[in-house]
Design a protein around this motif. Structure first.
Motif, PDB file in Angstrom:
ATOM      1  N   ARG A   1       0.786  -1.169  -0.104  1.00 48.11           N
ATOM      2  CA  ARG A   1      -0.020   0.159   0.097  1.00 48.11           C
ATOM      3  C   ARG A   1       0.871   1.185   0.046  1.00 48.11           C
ATOM      4  O   ARG A   1       0.324   2.267   0.151  1.00 48.11           O
ATOM      5  CB  ARG A   1      -1.173  -0.012   1.184  1.00 48.11           C
ATOM      6  CG  ARG A   1      -1.845  -1.262   1.295  1.00 48.11           C
ATOM      7  CD  ARG A   1      -2.687  -1.071   2.402  1.00 48.11           C
ATOM      8  NE  ARG A   1      -3.698   0.037   2.609  1.00 48.11           N
ATOM      9  CZ  ARG A   1      -3.834   1.113   3.399  1.00 48.11           C
ATOM     10  NH1 ARG A   1      -2.801   0.933   4.594  1.00 48.11           N
ATOM     11  NH2 ARG A   1      -4.583   2.320   3.325  1.00 48.11           N
TER      12      ARG A   1
ATOM     13  N   ALA B   1      -0.282   6.180   1.391  1.00 49.14           N
ATOM     14  CA  ALA B   1      -0.819   5.561   2.457  1.00 49.14           C
ATOM     15  C   ALA B   1       0.124   5.111   3.174  1.00 49.14           C
ATOM     16  O   ALA B   1       0.006   4.815   4.478  1.00 49.14           O
ATOM     17  CB  ALA B   1      -1.246   4.038   1.646  1.00 49.14           C
TER      18      ALA B   1
ATOM     19  N   TYR C   1      -6.216  10.289  11.337  1.00 51.86           N
ATOM     20  CA  TYR C   1      -5.601  10.165  10.011  1.00 51.86           C
ATOM     21  C   TYR C   1      -6.564   9.606   8.921  1.00 51.86           C
ATOM     22  O   TYR C   1      -7.249   8.754   9.216  1.00 51.86           O
ATOM     23  CB  TYR C   1      -4.421   9.823   9.927  1.00 51.86           C
ATOM     24  CG  TYR C   1      -3.245  10.358  10.827  1.00 51.86           C
ATOM     25  CD1 TYR C   1      -2.416  11.512  10.225  1.00 51.86           C
ATOM     26  CD2 TYR C   1      -3.113   9.959  12.240  1.00 51.86           C
ATOM     27  CE1 TYR C   1      -1.648  12.159  11.291  1.00 51.86           C
ATOM     28  CE2 TYR C   1      -1.988  10.516  12.908  1.00 51.86           C
ATOM     29  CZ  TYR C   1      -1.390  11.844  12.411  1.00 51.86           C
ATOM     30  OH  TYR C   1      -0.324  12.267  13.313  1.00 51.86           O
ATOM     31  N   ARG C   2      -6.301  10.225   7.805  1.00 48.84           N
ATOM     32  CA  ARG C   2      -7.047   9.686   6.652  1.00 48.84           C
ATOM     33  C   ARG C   2      -6.146   9.433   5.311  1.00 48.84           C
ATOM     34  O   ARG C   2      -5.630  10.490   5.267  1.00 48.84           O
ATOM     35  CB  ARG C   2      -8.317  10.497   6.315  1.00 48.84           C
ATOM     36  CG  ARG C   2      -9.370  10.149   5.192  1.00 48.84           C
ATOM     37  CD  ARG C   2     -10.504  10.791   5.190  1.00 48.84           C
ATOM     38  NE  ARG C   2     -11.127  10.560   4.026  1.00 48.84           N
ATOM     39  CZ  ARG C   2     -12.314  11.272   3.482  1.00 48.84           C
ATOM     40  NH1 ARG C   2     -12.685  12.038   4.172  1.00 48.84           N
ATOM     41  NH2 ARG C   2     -12.730  10.944   2.232  1.00 48.84           N
ATOM     42  N   HIS C   3      -6.207   8.520   4.723  1.00 47.59           N
ATOM     43  CA  HIS C   3      -5.667   8.465   3.215  1.00 47.59           C
ATOM     44  C   HIS C   3      -6.584   9.168   2.098  1.00 47.59           C
ATOM     45  O   HIS C   3      -7.416   8.504   1.667  1.00 47.59           O
ATOM     46  CB  HIS C   3      -5.341   6.914   3.064  1.00 47.59           C
ATOM     47  CG  HIS C   3      -4.842   6.892   1.634  1.00 47.59           C
ATOM     48  ND1 HIS C   3      -4.998   5.856   0.727  1.00 47.59           N
ATOM     49  CD2 HIS C   3      -3.688   7.496   0.971  1.00 47.59           C
ATOM     50  CE1 HIS C   3      -4.256   5.770  -0.269  1.00 47.59           C
ATOM     51  NE2 HIS C   3      -3.536   6.961  -0.290  1.00 47.59           N
TER      52      HIS C   3
ATOM     53  N   PRO D   1      -4.998   7.786  -3.414  1.00 48.72           N
ATOM     54  CA  PRO D   1      -6.538   7.769  -3.068  1.00 48.72           C
ATOM     55  C   PRO D   1      -7.193   8.294  -4.364  1.00 48.72           C
ATOM     56  O   PRO D   1      -6.662   8.962  -5.062  1.00 48.72           O
ATOM     57  CB  PRO D   1      -6.699   8.506  -1.939  1.00 48.72           C
ATOM     58  CG  PRO D   1      -5.411   9.528  -1.996  1.00 48.72           C
ATOM     59  CD  PRO D   1      -4.402   8.735  -2.528  1.00 48.72           C
TER      60      PRO D   1
ATOM     61  N   GLY E   1       6.357   8.113   0.072  1.00 45.41           N
ATOM     62  CA  GLY E   1       6.116   6.914   0.306  1.00 45.41           C
ATOM     63  C   GLY E   1       7.287   6.028   0.732  1.00 45.41           C
ATOM     64  O   GLY E   1       7.294   4.926   1.538  1.00 45.41           O
TER      65      GLY E   1
ATOM     66  N   ASN F   1       2.656   6.690   4.668  1.00 36.64           N
ATOM     67  CA  ASN F   1       2.853   7.838   5.535  1.00 36.64           C
ATOM     68  C   ASN F   1       1.568   7.832   6.479  1.00 36.64           C
ATOM     69  O   ASN F   1       1.765   8.097   7.820  1.00 36.64           O
ATOM     70  CB  ASN F   1       2.763   9.151   4.732  1.00 36.64           C
ATOM     71  CG  ASN F   1       4.068   9.447   3.933  1.00 36.64           C
ATOM     72  OD1 ASN F   1       5.093   8.807   4.305  1.00 36.64           O
ATOM     73  ND2 ASN F   1       3.933  10.399   3.042  1.00 36.64           N
ATOM     74  N   VAL F   2       0.388   7.674   6.013  1.00 39.69           N
ATOM     75  CA  VAL F   2      -0.729   7.371   6.972  1.00 39.69           C
ATOM     76  C   VAL F   2      -0.552   6.396   8.020  1.00 39.69           C
ATOM     77  O   VAL F   2      -0.948   6.363   9.271  1.00 39.69           O
ATOM     78  CB  VAL F   2      -2.015   7.320   6.329  1.00 39.69           C
ATOM     79  CG1 VAL F   2      -3.198   7.198   7.280  1.00 39.69           C
ATOM     80  CG2 VAL F   2      -2.300   8.579   5.246  1.00 39.69           C
TER      81      VAL F   2
ATOM     82  N   VAL G   1      -4.226  14.508   6.610  1.00 39.65           N
ATOM     83  CA  VAL G   1      -4.605  13.684   5.539  1.00 39.65           C
ATOM     84  C   VAL G   1      -3.186  13.745   4.546  1.00 39.65           C
ATOM     85  O   VAL G   1      -2.464  14.540   4.418  1.00 39.65           O
ATOM     86  CB  VAL G   1      -5.893  14.244   4.494  1.00 39.65           C
ATOM     87  CG1 VAL G   1      -7.159  14.155   5.247  1.00 39.65           C
ATOM     88  CG2 VAL G   1      -5.528  15.710   4.046  1.00 39.65           C
ATOM     89  N   ASP G   2      -3.002  12.609   3.975  1.00 42.63           N
ATOM     90  CA  ASP G   2      -1.956  12.322   3.031  1.00 42.63           C
ATOM     91  C   ASP G   2      -2.452  11.345   1.821  1.00 42.63           C
ATOM     92  O   ASP G   2      -3.109  10.433   2.144  1.00 42.63           O
ATOM     93  CB  ASP G   2      -0.521  11.853   3.906  1.00 42.63           C
ATOM     94  CG  ASP G   2       0.674  12.111   3.263  1.00 42.63           C
ATOM     95  OD1 ASP G   2       1.323  13.128   3.551  1.00 42.63           O
ATOM     96  OD2 ASP G   2       1.013  11.256   2.328  1.00 42.63           O
ATOM     97  N   VAL G   3      -1.680  11.518   0.748  1.00 44.22           N
ATOM     98  CA  VAL G   3      -1.878  10.861  -0.439  1.00 44.22           C
ATOM     99  C   VAL G   3      -1.068   9.284  -0.627  1.00 44.22           C
ATOM    100  O   VAL G   3      -1.355   8.558  -1.393  1.00 44.22           O
ATOM    101  CB  VAL G   3      -1.390  11.594  -1.680  1.00 44.22           C
ATOM    102  CG1 VAL G   3      -2.648  12.525  -1.849  1.00 44.22           C
ATOM    103  CG2 VAL G   3      -0.243  12.310  -1.783  1.00 44.22           C
TER     104      VAL G   3
END
Length: 323
Positions: free
Chosen positions: A44, A144, A165-167, A49, A67, A146-147, A140-142
């Motif tokens: 991932r 995955a 946190y949210r991807h 996303p 990433g 990192n999240v 939020v981060d694009v």
């Protein structure tokens, strides 16, 4: 309007102590746990996303780049070492800006506020934000990976209940109608595919009357020497290719991007930073007070960052009130 630079400088030491990252001696266990959690889902790492309709600012190459380094976010001597060192100083500015804009208590500058951090990485800034009394902090981060790292690290601290946190992309949050009292994005805009769209998206995520806080690097010879020659090739703090000098933004460019995205006009933004604006621009800025500051690295033995309202030659941070 925010106060003069002296008010932003006051309390930097106190805020730095309050907002400082976990000490090196206590980082190893939580970082190891986070890295283990990350390795459990390696496929991932570079996923992006789904984008919302409309233009996207996601740069797939940048997502892959950061990433791939996700497991090192909480290593204070790793590739994110400069961000660890800079974090207390960024937080001092954010806390002072929020306190003055929202008239919140000095002891809890984000009291009662909802906060969004766009491009939250491994959570360095988010964890500090969550310790200043907000109702909620969403990172939020694009990437995955990192999240995953950010969630695993925060899970070890029961005081971070307000932090989630949210991807996701910032564009997806706009499409969902989300808005926040404070939106931050630090050292991110120079890594997106379209800075103008990114600034507009971030501004849309701020509730009317809220604050947008951005930081980046100025496109100067000094910034090139520090961020690319120094940090990448001489000191080897970060991998070569982490930064691209042509993507750095002058303070005037940053102001134009943001003030074109439904913000209150700010004649005081970064007046000293853009020599092309001349002395008249500096005087106009002084009349209304600064809403921004340069961030200056002090080499060893000090080895830290300080706010400096006269020096925007490399890194800088600015707060924009949103209509």
């Amino acid at each position: 309007m925010l106060g003069h630079s002296s008010s932003l400088k006051r309390g930097v030491a106190q805020l730095a102590r309050r907002c400082a990252l976990t000490s090196s001696s206590s980082l190893s266990s939580s970082s190891s746990a986070a890295a283990s959690a990350l390795r459990s889902a390696p496929m991932r790492a570079h996923t992006v996303p789904p984008a919302s309709s409309g233009p996207s600012t996601v740069d797939a190459a940048e997502v892959a780049k950061f990433g791939a380094m996700a497991a090192t976010w909480w290593d204070p001597l790793g590739p994110f070492r400069p961000l660890h060192a800079m974090n207390p100083t960024r937080m001092a500015f954010i806390a002072a800006a929020a306190q003055q804009h929202f008239a919140t208590p000095e002891s809890a500058p984000l009291s009662g506020l909802s906060v969004l951090d766009v491009g939250s990485g491994g959570g360095l800034l988010c964890e500090s934000l969550a310790r200043l009394g907000p109702n909620s902090v969403l990172g939020v981060d694009v990437a995955a990976a990192n999240v995953a790292m950010a969630r695993a690290h925060a899970a070890g601290d029961p005081t971070l209940r307000a932090l989630k946190y949210r991807h996701a992309t910032a564009e997806a949050l706009v499409a969902a109608g989300r808005q926040f009292d404070v939106v931050t994005s630090v050292e991110v805009i120079e890594h997106v595919s379209d800075p103008a769209v990114f600034a507009a998206v971030c501004a849309q995520l701020v509730r009317p009357g809220g604050l947008l806080i951005l930081s980046t690097m100025n496109r100067t010879a000094k910034a090139y020497a520090m961020a690319i020659l120094g940090a990448e090739h001489v000191l080897r703090w970060v991998p070569p290719g982490t930064h691209e000098w042509h993507k750095f933004l002058t303070p005037f460019e940053m102001q134009q991007l943001v003030t074109g995205a439904h913000t209150v006009p700010l004649p005081g933004v970064l007046p000293e930073a853009d020599a092309a604006r001349g002395e008249a621009a500096r005087r106009r800025g002084d009349a209304d007070g600064l809403v921004a500051s340069g961030m200056v690295f002090r080499p060893p033995p000090l080895n830290d960052w300080v706010l400096d309202a006269e020096d925007f030659g490399s890194n800088y941070i600015a707060a924009f009130p949103i209509k």
